[in-house]
Scaffold this motif. Structure first.
Motif, PDB file in Angstrom:
ATOM      1  N   GLU A 116       2.012 -10.938   8.261  1.00 34.05           N
ATOM      2  CA  GLU A 116       1.602 -10.001   7.207  1.00 34.05           C
ATOM      3  C   GLU A 116       0.085  -9.950   7.077  1.00 34.05           C
ATOM      4  O   GLU A 116      -0.466  -8.941   6.637  1.00 34.05           O
ATOM      5  CB  GLU A 116       2.217 -10.409   5.868  1.00 34.05           C
TER       6      GLU A 116
ATOM      7  N   ARG B 141      -1.347  -6.993   9.512  1.00 34.70           N
ATOM      8  CA  ARG B 141      -0.766  -5.647   9.543  1.00 34.70           C
ATOM      9  C   ARG B 141      -1.866  -4.594   9.554  1.00 34.70           C
ATOM     10  O   ARG B 141      -2.899  -4.752   8.905  1.00 34.70           O
ATOM     11  CB  ARG B 141       0.115  -5.426   8.320  1.00 34.70           C
ATOM     12  N   TYR B 142      -1.653  -3.514  10.256  1.00 33.57           N
ATOM     13  CA  TYR B 142      -2.670  -2.465  10.310  1.00 33.57           C
ATOM     14  C   TYR B 142      -2.695  -1.610   9.044  1.00 33.57           C
ATOM     15  O   TYR B 142      -3.679  -0.951   8.762  1.00 33.57           O
ATOM     16  CB  TYR B 142      -2.462  -1.582  11.542  1.00 33.57           C
ATOM     17  N   ASP B 143      -1.614  -1.592   8.270  1.00 31.89           N
ATOM     18  CA  ASP B 143      -1.556  -0.760   7.070  1.00 31.89           C
ATOM     19  C   ASP B 143      -1.705  -1.575   5.782  1.00 31.89           C
ATOM     20  O   ASP B 143      -1.095  -1.260   4.774  1.00 31.89           O
ATOM     21  CB  ASP B 143      -0.251   0.034   7.050  1.00 31.89           C
ATOM     22  N   ARG B 144      -2.539  -2.591   5.825  1.00 31.94           N
ATOM     23  CA  ARG B 144      -2.776  -3.411   4.627  1.00 31.94           C
ATOM     24  C   ARG B 144      -3.466  -2.586   3.559  1.00 31.94           C
ATOM     25  O   ARG B 144      -4.292  -1.733   3.850  1.00 31.94           O
ATOM     26  CB  ARG B 144      -3.667  -4.605   4.965  1.00 31.94           C
ATOM     27  N   LYS B 145      -3.193  -2.886   2.306  1.00 35.00           N
ATOM     28  CA  LYS B 145      -3.835  -2.173   1.204  1.00 35.00           C
ATOM     29  C   LYS B 145      -5.288  -2.619   1.055  1.00 35.00           C
ATOM     30  O   LYS B 145      -6.145  -1.832   0.707  1.00 35.00           O
ATOM     31  CB  LYS B 145      -3.060  -2.417  -0.086  1.00 35.00           C
TER      32      LYS B 145
ATOM     33  N   PRO C 167      -8.358  -4.300   3.239  1.00 26.86           N
ATOM     34  CA  PRO C 167      -8.703  -4.692   4.603  1.00 26.86           C
ATOM     35  C   PRO C 167      -9.065  -6.161   4.691  1.00 26.86           C
ATOM     36  O   PRO C 167      -9.659  -6.734   3.775  1.00 26.86           O
ATOM     37  CB  PRO C 167      -9.910  -3.828   4.941  1.00 26.86           C
TER      38      PRO C 167
END
Length: 101
Positions: free
Chosen positions: A89, A92-96, A98
């Motif tokens: 986790e 992840r590339y779509d983290r809220k 960065p």
């Protein structure tokens, strides 16, 4: 004479569940604690406050208290809220938020 029956939580130094799951019977204080004026120690004349009996189950502790005619109250343990997350986790590339160094 009254007592408290409870299952102690794990300490802050524990990560696992070892040394948990047992039940403890502690007597309530019958006399208030006093502060020694010379040394500043806290003391009490109540010797039963030093007694701590351990049992394998709640039913054994309740049976002991009933057998000896003790007034008791049972405090149920609170369950820990645990989040299941994985190490992946963090990447992840779509983290809220960065993730940077």
């Amino acid at each position: 004479m009254s007592a408290r029956i409870f299952s102690p939580a794990k300490t802050a130094m524990q990560s696992g569940q070892a040394k948990t799951g047992y039940w403890v019977l502690e007597f309530d204080a019958e006399q208030p604690r006093k502060i020694d004026p010379l040394m500043g120690y806290t003391s009490s004349g109540d010797m039963k406050s030093q007694i701590r009996l351990t049992f394998n189950s709640k039913e054994e502790a309740i049976a002991y208290a009933q057998k000896h005619g003790l007034d008791f109250r049972v405090q149920e343990p609170k369950e820990a809220k645990r989040r299941q997350i994985s190490y992946a986790e963090n990447f992840r590339y779509d983290r809220k938020i960065p993730w940077t160094h």
